[in-house]
Design a protein around this motif. Structure first.
Motif, short mmCIF file in Angstrom:
data_model
loop_
_atom_site.label_atom_id
_atom_site.label_comp_id
_atom_site.label_asym_id
_atom_site.label_seq_id
_atom_site.Cartn_x
_atom_site.Cartn_y
_atom_site.Cartn_z
N ALA A 207 0.83 -1.21 0.00
CA ALA A 207 0.00 0.00 0.00
C ALA A 207 0.86 1.25 0.00
CB ALA A 207 -0.92 0.00 1.21
N VAL A 208 0.40 2.26 -0.71
CA VAL A 208 1.03 3.57 -0.71
C VAL A 208 0.23 4.48 0.22
CG1 VAL A 208 1.69 5.56 -2.12
CG2 VAL A 208 1.85 3.25 -3.08
N THR A 209 0.93 5.14 1.13
CA THR A 209 0.26 6.04 2.09
C THR A 209 0.83 7.44 1.96
OG1 THR A 209 1.81 5.51 3.87
CG2 THR A 209 -0.12 4.11 3.69
N GLY A 210 0.02 8.40 2.38
CA GLY A 210 0.48 9.78 2.36
C GLY A 210 0.07 10.50 3.64
N SER A 211 0.88 11.48 4.03
CA SER A 211 0.56 12.27 5.23
C SER A 211 1.03 13.70 5.01
CB SER A 211 1.23 11.66 6.47
OG SER A 211 2.64 11.64 6.31
#
Length: 208
Positions: A183-187
């Motif tokens: 999974a690719v996550t962003g913050s």
């Protein structure tokens, strides 16, 4: 009734050397090997037809240039030599070509060029023949597209002489297993310090 005798000495001399029947012997050429089978001759004024002898080998199977030394001896003190050149040619080597990927349908393997009268066999891992051999035609060859992992090489065999060489280059086909998905996550926010993008994990040997 009286008889007398007188001796007369007769001397037969040979003052001429043998003359080769062919002044310049033909160059003998062959792919992979040459067998010298035709023995040259010379003509002598006293001995007649002479068949040459030699201490040189009459069979050559290593690519290169050689010289046979023929000897004509009339047995009367005259001997001459004559040279005959021998050229042994080997099979040519060509680079292997490859395109594609096991992950996108397979790797296409070929040969950049070929020789007429030569068979080219694709081999996997040094011992497994892959498909039928292709006959050289002076142009590039294509063996097909492959997904089976292994090291691929090409062996060339002369159809007329049977000698064999292996092309010096190989093509490695790796396993076609697709990389594991994560999974690719962003913050964060573009309005503050920007968005940090991360991958939840990774797989060894895979470039991201």
């Amino acid at each position: 009734g009286n008889i007398s005798f007188q001796n007369q000495k007769v001397i037969v001399t040979d003052s001429e050397e043998p003359v080769p029947d062919v002044i310049t012997l033909p160059v003998l050429t062959g792919q992979c090997s040459v067998t010298v089978s035709a023995i040259p001759t010379a003509t002598d004024n006293c001995a007649g037809i002479l068949h040459a002898t030699t201490n040189s080998p009459l069979f050559y199977n290593t690519p290169g240039q050689y010289q046979v030394v023929w000897i004509y001896d009339d047995g009367n003190g005259h001997a001459i030599i004559q040279f005959q050149n021998v050229i042994v040619t080997g099979l040519s080597t060509f680079a292997l070509t490859s395109s594609g990927s096991p992950c996108t349908g397979g790797v296409t393997i070929g040969l950049e060029s070929s020789q007429s009268g030569v068979n080219y066999q694709l081999v996997r891992n040094g011992s497994v023949n892959v498909g039928a051999a292709l006959i050289g035609n002076g142009n590039a060859l294509e063996f097909g597209t492959f997904t089976t992992a292994g090291t691929y090489s090409v062996t060339a065999t002369s159809l007329s002489q049977g000698c064999t060489i292996t092309m010096p280059q190989t093509v490695v086909v790796n396993s076609g297993t697709l990389p594991q998905a994560f999974a690719v996550t962003g913050s964060g926010s573009v309005c503050t310090t920007g968005v940090t993008i991360t991958l939840t994990s990774s797989q060894s040997g895979v470039t991201y």
